[in-house]
Structures are given as C-alpha cells and as structure tokens.
Design an enzyme around this catalytic site. Structure first.
Site, PDB file in Angstrom:
ATOM      1  N   HIS A 155       0.858  -1.181  -0.145  1.00 30.98           N
ATOM      2  CA  HIS A 155      -0.074   0.253  -0.030  1.00 30.98           C
ATOM      3  C   HIS A 155       0.819   1.125   0.012  1.00 30.98           C
ATOM      4  O   HIS A 155       1.922   1.117   0.568  1.00 30.98           O
ATOM      5  CB  HIS A 155      -0.948  -0.032   1.432  1.00 30.98           C
ATOM      6  N   ASP A 203      -8.015  -5.479   0.055  1.00 32.14           N
ATOM      7  CA  ASP A 203      -8.398  -6.235  -0.926  1.00 32.14           C
ATOM      8  C   ASP A 203      -8.146  -7.599  -1.006  1.00 32.14           C
ATOM      9  O   ASP A 203      -8.675  -8.380  -1.556  1.00 32.14           O
ATOM     10  CB  ASP A 203      -7.932  -5.505  -2.484  1.00 32.14           C
TER      11      ASP A 203
END
Ligand code: CMC
Length: 430
Positions: free
Chosen positions: A307, A365
């Site tokens: 991320h 996700d």
C-alpha cells in the site's frame, strides 16, 4: 525544520522562505505555491509521493501506525457500533447525526433508490457479457443526461439532491449491471429494507420466488461498505476532485472516479486477488508465485499486498480478516480452500525478507473478495462493491472541493523531456 518557515536555497545561493502549515494530525506541509513565480522552477513528484493536493477535514490516515479515522472517529469504532448510512452522514456532513437527522437521511436515501425508467432501457444497449464496472461507470456518467435539476454545482440544494440521489441509486445501478450479465430481469428496490438488505435483494432475487435476506450477509456487506467508504486522497478520489475542479457536473466527476477505481493497482485488486488465488491453486505452488513476485525482471505482483500509505498494517484488512471467519462459518464454508490458501500465502509473504523489507502487508483487497465470494457475489462484481462504498467518500470530497473558497482548477505542471524545437519536414523529404 523550522516550524514556521522552510528555507530553500537555490544552486546560485538565493534563499526563499516557504510557509509551513500544521494540520490536526500528520506531517506538516510546506507551501510551495509561490515557488515558480519567485524562483522559476517547478517541483517534481511523480505519483504524488510527497505532495498534498488539498486541505481536507474528512479522513485521516497514519500509515506507520495503521490508523484510519473518519472525521476523527477511528474506523474500528465505527465498524463495531455504527452502520453504513450513519457513516455516510458523518463523512458527508461532518458529524454523527441526531436520531431525527438520521431518520430523515435514511428516508431520503431510501426514497431516491429508483432509477428513471428511461435509464433502465439504456442497460439493453450493452453487450450481454460487458464487465459491470464498464456498465456502472457509463450509466453513472449518463445520469447527467437524466437529472438536469442537479447540474448546477454552485447551488447548495442541487448539491444535496445530487448527493442523496447518487448514494441511493448506486446499488440499484450495480444490481442492474449484474442482472444484465446474469440474463435475469431487473429487480426494483424496496423501501422497507435497509441499504445492504435492499442491495442483496436487488442482486439475488428473481420474480419466480420470495427472496430471504440473510442477516449475517447483510451485516457483513454493511461493514464492508463502511470500511471502503473513504480513504482520503487515493487515486479515484483525487480523480473525482480533479475532474470536478473544472466545474464539470458531479455525475461526470463520479463516473471518472469509478473508471479510476477499476485499475488492478487500486479497487480492481479485489477481483485480481481471487484470480491470483485460483491461479496458484494449491499451497505447494505458493513459493513459485512468491519468487515470481520478487523477480525484478517479472512485472508480476502478489495482488492484495502493499500500500502506498500503510507501511505497518492496513487496519481495514485486520477487521475484514476477522469477519472472514464469521461469514465463512455462517455460510458453512469454513473449509473454503481459497481462504485456506489465502492464509498460507499471507504467512509465507509475512515471513519473506523481500516483503518484510519493503513493508508489503496484506491490504483491504486481500480478504474482501473471499467474503464477497462466500456471499455468492460474482468475481466481476467485486470492484463494483468497492465503488458502492467509496461513492460516499467521492461525494464528500467533491462537496468539500466545490465549496472550498480557495479552490482552483487542478492543473499540474511537468518536466518536458520531448524533442527540442525542430522544423517541419515535408512528407516527400522524410
Ligand atoms: N508484490 C510484489 N512486489 C511489490 C508489491 C506486490 N504486491 N507491491 C509493491 N511491490 C514492490 C515494488 O516492486 C517496489 O519494489 P522496488 O522498490 O524494488 O522497485 C516496492 O515494492 C514499492 O512498490 P511501489 O509500486 O513503488 O509502491 P506504490 O506505493 O507506488 O504502490 C501499490 C502501491 C498498492 C499500487 C502496490 O503495492 C501494488 O501494486 N500492490 C498490488 C495491488 C493491490 O493490492 N492494490 C490494492 C491497494 S489497497 C486498496 C486500494 O487502495 O485500492
């Protein structure tokens, strides 16, 4: 660093004092707006790694500590005690609603959920196997052709109607996109159901029999919507702000955000995670795929890992991981081979030097797709699910951007590295 000013010295010894601004939390920012006018240089920051693009009161993330707060409330508290519609009110209007405000907001969102019948015919124009993200972004863009009363971005009442309308209609549009692929008739919304229940019914009901809503499924979905509702200046939200900064109508700005979300580096990752797990297939293949992801000459990446902001853990992933167990248990799928595989892959990656050194942890996700799958939601709808939740954040940011008295059109500059000036050569001489 001096807290009031940041002194910049140019190669020829000129100094310039740049103001430093301190927010409620997070790093200070150095204001560089006067840099070009006074020094004749631009800053260069591809991917906006160190660049703040706006001043925002909506969401705060501390990537090192794994903190995510909506309007100051930790997401863990909202996930435990609140619901999606209440969180939407919080993000849009800045405060948790009173009981009366909440009831009024819920009623308005419920009553705006039907689509103009003309828009329904629009769905028939798509190919039967169109990806639902393509359908949803096109239909949302086309709303500007139906709802002319909310096109004036400078009218506060029009902005409110747009806000309630888009949040209310997104689940209806999303479900219709699914029905198109499934070859089933469109199911109209029902006003006696809450946001998540109504969506599940529009997605799965068929006219031939009664549809029974599973409370665990509805709760899980509501929680996923909360966790996806906002994430400050991510790619799709920045796209919405940028598109909207030209004064374009809000439906076009949201359609631009949906398109940006579709990419596999962003919201498209949840669909990509499922495809990756299916491709890996078996725990014995994990090392091969981990090696592939580490290979500098191979563009392959482990989907659902890494991320831009979170360098410790993604707090949304922690909440979803726990919920995964509950949902799978309720759905009688505790032995889900994909979930087992996901847990093994997580363990291997968390202990691998490459992933540890680069701070690559499972993100939101990584687990969301496993829950969607357990709820029976088709893989091609996963990113649409993300879009339903994130619409609230997009709208909250669009509203903040459009009412910012210092707002200007977004217009970055560049480092030109193309050919220097050259003269036109006639075609016969080339
Ligand atoms: N697998 C293998 N290597 C990776 C991965 C990954 N998933 N993610 C990053 N890296 C490596 C990358 O190759 C780079 O290595 P090096 O420094 O040697 O060049 C380093 O880690 C830093 O990566 P980056 O691409 O410069 O980082 P970024 O902040 O620009 O990108 C990201 C962040 C999320 C796009 C990226 O980690 C990624 O592509 N992850 C997979 C897709 C994914 O799961 N996306 C969902 C993000 S969370 C939900 C959302 O916000 O939409």
């Amino acid at each position: 660093m001096n807290k009031e000013v940041f002194t910049l010295t140019s190669p020829d010894g000129n100094t310039m004092e740049l103001p430093v601004r301190t927010g409620t939390a997070g790093p200070d920012v150095v204001e560089i707006g006067r840099l070009y006018a006074e020094q004749g240089v631009f800053t260069y920051d591809p991917g906006f790694v160190s660049t703040g693009s706006c001043d925002s009161e909506i969401t705060f993330i501390d990537g090192n500590e794994g903190v995510l707060m909506y309007r100051g409330y930790p997401v863990e508290q909202l996930a435990k005690h609140s619901n999606f519609v209440e969180v939407a009110h919080l993000l849009l209007y800045g405060e948790l609603p009173s009981a009366d405000e909440l009831a009024g907001f819920e009623t308005s969102i419920t009553r705006h959920s039907m689509l103009n019948e003309g828009m329904l015919r629009f769905f028939n124009g798509f190919r039967y196997d169109a990806h639902p993200m393509a359908v949803v972004s096109a239909v949302v863009g086309s709303m500007s052709a139906y709802y002319h009363d909310t096109m004036d971005v400078n009218n506060a009442e029009a902005r409110d109607v747009f806000t309630h309308r888009i949040i209310a209609k997104l689940p209806t549009i999303a479900a219709a996109a699914h029905k198109l692929t499934a070859g089933q008739p469109f199911i109209y919304p029902r006003n006696d159901l809450n946001y998540a229940e109504n969506f599940l019914r529009m997605l799965f009901a068929v006219p031939a029999e009664e549809y029974e809503i599973d409370e665990v499924a509805a709760k899980a979905l509501d929680l996923l919507f909360i966790l996806h509702a906002d994430h400050e200046q991510n790619c799709s939200t920045s796209t919405v702000r940028m598109a909207g900064s030209s004064g374009a109508n809000p439906y076009s700005a949201i359609a631009a955000g949906i398109s940006a979300l579709w990419g596999p580096a962003h919201g498209g990752a949840n669909e990509a995670v499922l495809r990756m797990l299916k491709e890996i297939g078996n725990a014995k293949n994990i090392p091969k795929y981990v090696e592939k992801a580490k290979d500098k000459d191979d563009p392959y990446r482990l989907m659902g890992f890494g991320h831009r902001v979170y360098k410790n853990f993604d707090p949304r992933a922690t909440i979803i991981r726990e919920m995964c167990h509950k949902v799978l248990e309720k759905m009688g799928r505790t032995d889900s081979p994909l979930f087992e595989l996901a847990l093994e892959l997580e363990q291997v990656a968390l202990q691998d030097d490459y992933f540890v050194e680069k701070n690559l942890y499972p993100n939101v996700d990584f687990y969301s797709g496993i829950i969607y799958r357990a709820l029976g939601i088709p893989t091609s709808m996963f990113t649409v699910m993300f879009a339903i939740g994130r619409t609230v954040g997009w709208v909250a940011h669009w509203r903040e951007m459009i009412t910012d008295p210092h707002g200007r059109i977004s217009r970055p500059r560049q480092l030109y590295s193309g050919p220097a000036k050259r003269d036109y050569v006639a075609v016969e001489k080339r």
